[in-house]
Design a protein around this motif. Structure first.
Motif, PDB file in Angstrom:
ATOM      1  N   GLY A 135      35.115  36.839  24.177  1.00 19.93           N
ATOM      2  CA  GLY A 135      35.953  37.873  23.554  1.00 19.93           C
ATOM      3  C   GLY A 135      37.087  38.273  24.472  1.00 19.93           C
ATOM      4  N   SER A 136      37.942  39.163  23.974  1.00 19.14           N
ATOM      5  CA  SER A 136      39.118  39.559  24.760  1.00 19.14           C
ATOM      6  C   SER A 136      38.733  40.230  26.074  1.00 19.14           C
ATOM      7  N   PHE A 137      37.609  40.921  26.077  1.00 20.85           N
ATOM      8  CA  PHE A 137      37.190  41.587  27.316  1.00 20.85           C
ATOM      9  C   PHE A 137      36.999  40.570  28.439  1.00 20.85           C
ATOM     10  N   GLU A 138      36.582  39.363  28.089  1.00 23.89           N
ATOM     11  CA  GLU A 138      36.313  38.317  29.099  1.00 23.89           C
ATOM     12  C   GLU A 138      37.586  37.589  29.543  1.00 23.89           C
ATOM     13  N   LEU A 139      38.720  37.912  28.928  1.00 19.23           N
ATOM     14  CA  LEU A 139      39.972  37.231  29.306  1.00 19.23           C
ATOM     15  C   LEU A 139      40.332  37.490  30.766  1.00 19.23           C
ATOM     16  N   VAL A 140      39.967  38.658  31.261  1.00 16.75           N
ATOM     17  CA  VAL A 140      40.324  39.009  32.640  1.00 16.75           C
ATOM     18  C   VAL A 140      39.608  38.071  33.624  1.00 16.75           C
ATOM     19  N   TYR A 141      38.314  37.903  33.413  1.00 21.39           N
ATOM     20  CA  TYR A 141      37.556  36.997  34.294  1.00 21.39           C
ATOM     21  C   TYR A 141      38.066  35.557  34.123  1.00 21.39           C
ATOM     22  N   GLY A 142      38.329  35.169  32.884  1.00 21.15           N
ATOM     23  CA  GLY A 142      38.848  33.817  32.641  1.00 21.15           C
ATOM     24  C   GLY A 142      40.164  33.589  33.367  1.00 21.15           C
ATOM     25  N   ALA A 143      41.037  34.581  33.321  1.00 21.50           N
ATOM     26  CA  ALA A 143      42.329  34.454  34.002  1.00 21.50           C
ATOM     27  C   ALA A 143      42.137  34.428  35.518  1.00 21.50           C
TER      28      ALA A 143
END
Ligand code: DLZ
Length: 157
Positions: free
Chosen positions: A64-72
């Motif tokens: 989900g969008s919340f996990e975008l930070v870790y992915g980035a």
């Protein structure tokens, strides 16, 4: 900020830095996949149109969008010129919308302040599914296209 009555996705290729040799990482949230896949397609095709080699574009999915930070954050550990995060948060009945939007915007801002490479924010935060559709290939263009142009402009700073 309003995009009503305008389609901001038209770009003049002459004013976009060449993507030749640029390495771009795209992190895509799977939540609201109908929207995020269209955003990804818009970003990917624009990068190719501007000269980025397909082999220099990497894609990572997160739940989900919340996990975008870790992915980035993980994408920035590699040799990249820019990262694009793609998500779609749609207002529901609870406050989850606010927490997810706040978390991802704060997180991406923090990563940009680190200064390793620009992280481009392609996260739609809409009240309705229709608004998200309008901005992911509908009447208000495709924010993925705009994100790709922003990535190439920021990659040469
Ligand atoms: C839980 C949740 C909800 C309610 N809505 C969305 C949304 O509209 N868009 C989105 O990208 N993600 C949503 N999520 C999932 C969170 O981003 C996250 O994946 C979970 O809270 C697990 O950390």
């Amino acid at each position: 900020m309003a995009t009503i009555h305008s389609n901001l996705s038209a770009y003049d290729k002459a004013e976009v830095p060449s993507g030749e040799g640029k390495k771009i990482s795209i992190v895509v949230a799977e939540w609201n996949a109908e929207i995020t896949e269209n955003l990804f397609d818009g970003a990917f095709q624009t990068l190719i149109d501007c000269g980025v080699a397909a082999s220099d574009i990497t894609r990572t999915n997160v739940p989900g969008s919340f996990e975008l930070v870790y992915g980035a954050r993980k994408a920035l550990e590699k040799d990249v010129d820019a990262v694009i995060v793609i998500g779609s948060v749609i207002q529901g009945q609870t406050k989850h919308f606010d927490f997810v939007c706040h978390g991802v915007t704060q997180g991406i801002t923090a990563l940009n302040l680190e200064g390793k490479a620009p992280v481009i924010f392609c996260v739609l935060t809409d009240n309705t599914l229709q608004q998200a559709q309008d901005r992911s290939g509908g009447k208000h263009g495709n924010k993925g296209v705009e994100a790709a142009v922003a990535a190439l402009k920021m990659a040469v700073l």
